[in-house]
Design a protein around this motif. Structure first.
Motif, PDB file in Angstrom:
ATOM      1  N   ARG A   1       0.596  -4.432   4.610  1.00 21.83           N
ATOM      2  CA  ARG A   1      -0.513  -4.793   5.501  1.00 21.83           C
ATOM      3  C   ARG A   1      -0.582  -6.312   5.692  1.00 21.83           C
ATOM      4  O   ARG A   1      -1.566  -6.958   5.323  1.00 21.83           O
ATOM      5  CB  ARG A   1      -1.841  -4.251   4.963  1.00 21.83           C
ATOM      6  CG  ARG A   1      -1.859  -2.735   4.853  1.00 21.83           C
ATOM      7  CD  ARG A   1      -3.253  -2.211   4.617  1.00 21.83           C
ATOM      8  NE  ARG A   1      -3.260  -0.759   4.443  1.00 21.83           N
ATOM      9  CZ  ARG A   1      -3.321   0.135   5.424  1.00 21.83           C
ATOM     10  NH1 ARG A   1      -3.380  -0.264   6.669  1.00 21.83           N
ATOM     11  NH2 ARG A   1      -3.331   1.424   5.163  1.00 21.83           N
TER      12      ARG A   1
ATOM     13  N   ARG B   1      -5.288  -7.515  12.796  1.00 23.27           N
ATOM     14  CA  ARG B   1      -4.290  -8.486  12.345  1.00 23.27           C
ATOM     15  C   ARG B   1      -3.574  -9.112  13.538  1.00 23.27           C
ATOM     16  O   ARG B   1      -3.828  -8.762  14.685  1.00 23.27           O
ATOM     17  CB  ARG B   1      -3.306  -7.789  11.406  1.00 23.27           C
ATOM     18  CG  ARG B   1      -3.977  -7.430  10.102  1.00 23.27           C
ATOM     19  CD  ARG B   1      -3.075  -6.659   9.197  1.00 23.27           C
ATOM     20  NE  ARG B   1      -2.867  -5.302   9.659  1.00 23.27           N
ATOM     21  CZ  ARG B   1      -1.793  -4.576   9.373  1.00 23.27           C
ATOM     22  NH1 ARG B   1      -0.843  -5.100   8.649  1.00 23.27           N
ATOM     23  NH2 ARG B   1      -1.684  -3.350   9.807  1.00 23.27           N
TER      24      ARG B   1
ATOM     25  N   ASP C   1       0.868  -1.179   0.000  1.00 21.76           N
ATOM     26  CA  ASP C   1       0.000   0.000   0.000  1.00 21.76           C
ATOM     27  C   ASP C   1       0.909   1.236   0.000  1.00 21.76           C
ATOM     28  O   ASP C   1       1.448   1.634   1.045  1.00 21.76           O
ATOM     29  CB  ASP C   1      -0.886  -0.056   1.257  1.00 21.76           C
ATOM     30  CG  ASP C   1      -1.862   1.103   1.353  1.00 21.76           C
ATOM     31  OD1 ASP C   1      -1.594   2.159   0.742  1.00 21.76           O
ATOM     32  OD2 ASP C   1      -2.874   0.945   2.053  1.00 21.76           O
TER      33      ASP C   1
ATOM     34  N   ASP D   1      -6.228  -1.169  14.000  1.00 21.88           N
ATOM     35  CA  ASP D   1      -6.816  -0.747  12.719  1.00 21.88           C
ATOM     36  C   ASP D   1      -7.404  -1.915  11.935  1.00 21.88           C
ATOM     37  O   ASP D   1      -8.434  -1.770  11.299  1.00 21.88           O
ATOM     38  CB  ASP D   1      -5.764  -0.073  11.826  1.00 21.88           C
ATOM     39  CG  ASP D   1      -5.445   1.332  12.291  1.00 21.88           C
ATOM     40  OD1 ASP D   1      -6.074   1.765  13.278  1.00 21.88           O
ATOM     41  OD2 ASP D   1      -4.574   1.971  11.681  1.00 21.88           O
ATOM     42  N   GLU D   2      -6.714  -3.022  11.924  1.00 25.68           N
ATOM     43  CA  GLU D   2      -7.103  -4.053  10.949  1.00 25.68           C
ATOM     44  C   GLU D   2      -7.312  -5.442  11.524  1.00 25.68           C
ATOM     45  O   GLU D   2      -7.462  -6.399  10.763  1.00 25.68           O
ATOM     46  CB  GLU D   2      -6.056  -4.085   9.830  1.00 25.68           C
ATOM     47  CG  GLU D   2      -6.137  -2.824   8.984  1.00 25.68           C
ATOM     48  CD  GLU D   2      -4.916  -2.627   8.119  1.00 25.68           C
ATOM     49  OE1 GLU D   2      -4.329  -3.631   7.698  1.00 25.68           O
ATOM     50  OE2 GLU D   2      -4.550  -1.471   7.881  1.00 25.68           O
TER      51      GLU D   2
ATOM     52  N   GLU E   1      -0.946 -10.056   7.148  1.00 30.86           N
ATOM     53  CA  GLU E   1      -1.921 -10.674   8.054  1.00 30.86           C
ATOM     54  C   GLU E   1      -1.250 -11.061   9.361  1.00 30.86           C
ATOM     55  O   GLU E   1      -1.884 -11.128  10.405  1.00 30.86           O
ATOM     56  CB  GLU E   1      -2.513 -11.925   7.407  1.00 30.86           C
ATOM     57  CG  GLU E   1      -3.444 -11.611   6.264  1.00 30.86           C
ATOM     58  CD  GLU E   1      -3.749 -12.865   5.475  1.00 30.86           C
ATOM     59  OE1 GLU E   1      -4.413 -13.756   6.006  1.00 30.86           O
ATOM     60  OE2 GLU E   1      -3.296 -12.942   4.310  1.00 30.86           O
TER      61      GLU E   1
ATOM     62  N   TYR F   1       0.047   4.152   2.360  1.00 29.81           N
ATOM     63  CA  TYR F   1       0.355   3.813   3.756  1.00 29.81           C
ATOM     64  C   TYR F   1       1.869   3.834   3.991  1.00 29.81           C
ATOM     65  O   TYR F   1       2.353   4.335   5.018  1.00 29.81           O
ATOM     66  CB  TYR F   1      -0.243   2.429   4.055  1.00 29.81           C
ATOM     67  CG  TYR F   1      -0.094   1.930   5.467  1.00 29.81           C
ATOM     68  CD1 TYR F   1      -0.285   2.775   6.562  1.00 29.81           C
ATOM     69  CD2 TYR F   1       0.226   0.596   5.716  1.00 29.81           C
ATOM     70  CE1 TYR F   1      -0.162   2.297   7.862  1.00 29.81           C
ATOM     71  CE2 TYR F   1       0.346   0.106   7.017  1.00 29.81           C
ATOM     72  CZ  TYR F   1       0.162   0.964   8.076  1.00 29.81           C
ATOM     73  OH  TYR F   1       0.288   0.485   9.356  1.00 29.81           O
TER      74      TYR F   1
END
Ligand code: ATP
Length: 308
Positions: A156, A190, A117, A187-188, A158, A120
């Motif tokens: 990003r 993960r 990304d 945020d995600e 996992e 990002y």
């Protein structure tokens, strides 16, 4: 035959009865861990405990001698491209190519990760205060750590694997790294596997803590559970004692004479009742730090020199 398909509920990392020798020495001895999606998993131990060896198995850099390793339900040795594309890894040495400039490192790493990304990555570069034209070899150790973290995070992943990410770094950089970890998680949703000998740091960010010593898992539990089930009790005995009493749940004693302090495992009410039954008065009761629990469980403190 129906092929096995991993589901959202399956653990991201599953290590079962892993043993690894280097010569006659067991670097890992019957180690099992399971890391579900979204967890920050803190692996703590002194130098030489086996943390990096375990991480190398998760990354598929070492093949299981005995036992099994699955990451995203796959064998990372048999299926490295698929597994590694979904992992962000920061090594203890922050080993990055010194001749590259920061922007070249970003472009080079991007080529390996289809999910890179760029927006990002640029946000992280600004946040970590890295000059894009600076050569990696001219960066300070702290800046190199930030550059390593940038390229580990920007696709990003996992699963983020951090091997002693802040060893030897100043507290501000440590905080940057920790905040980045927390942000990534928050945020995600993960998953993070985080190895450290800095117990206060692990205590700040982990959901689950596994203590490893001489290749063996000594203790492993959710941080909340660790905090809820360990107590530090300071007891006063009417008569001075040469040695402390035998109390169920006590892991270690320290003290002399009338006053003794115990790190205990168990329910607080039961511990207090046990203390009262041997005529002791509880002077102080508190939740011990992870550092105190580590010492009580492992029997040794991580050397102070290694702390900073
Ligand atoms: P550190 O933070 O110091 O790296 P660690 O907890 O990560 O500590 P490991 O690097 O996994 O520990 O080492 C575990 C044990 O295995 C140590 O005794 C180490 O000396 C030994 N060891 C690790 N790699 C090798 C190797 N390639 N050859 C021989 N012995 C090794």
């Amino acid at each position: 035959m129906i092929a096995s398909v991993s589901t959202v509920a399956d653990p991201i990392v599953e290590v079962k009865a892993l043993t690894r020798h280097f010569g006659a020495k067991a670097a890992l001895d019957n180690v099992s861990i399971s890391i579900p999606r979204g967890m920050v998993f803190g692996l703590v131990g002194a130098n030489g405990a086996g943390k990096t060896t375990l991480i190398k198995h998760v990354l598929g850099l070492l093949k299981a001698e005995m036992g099994s390793v699955r990451v995203f339900g796959r064998d990372p040795v048999a299926d490295p491209a698929d597994v590694l594309a979904r992992i962000g890894y920061v090594s203890e040495e922050h080993d990055l190519p010194g001749w590259m400039r920061v922007w070249e490192l970003m472009r080079y790493t991007q080529a390996f990760f289809p999910k890179w990304d760029a927006t990002y990555a640029e946000e992280l570069r600004v946040r970590f205060d890295l000059d894009p034209a600076a050569k990696i070899k001219h960066l300070s150790r702290g800046q190199r750590a930030r550059a390593g973290l940038l390229v580990a995070l920007a696709h990003r992943p996992e699963l983020l694997v951090l091997d002693e990410p802040s060893a030897g770094l100043d507290p501000i950089v440590r905080r940057d790294i920790l905040e980045a970890i927390i942000r990534a998680i928050a945020d995600e949703g993960r998953t993070v596997l985080f190895s450290s000998h800095l117990l206060h740091e692990v205590e700040r960010v982990s959901d689950h803590v596994t203590m490893i010593n001489l290749g063996k898992i000594v203790f492993s539990a959710a941080l909340d559970e660790i905090k809820a089930t360990h107590r530090c009790l300071t007891l006063h005995f009417a008569e001075a004692r040469v040695r402390p009493p035998q109390l169920a749940g006590v892991l270690t004693w320290e003290g002399a004479g009338h006053e003794w302090t115990a790190v205990c495992h168990g329910q607080a009410a039961e511990l207090q009742a046990a203390a009262a039954s041997c005529g002791a008065q509880v002077l102080d009761k508190r939740v011990p730090s992870l550092d105190e629990i580590f010492v009580a469980r492992v029997g040794t403190r991580i050397p102070a020199a290694a702390e900073d």
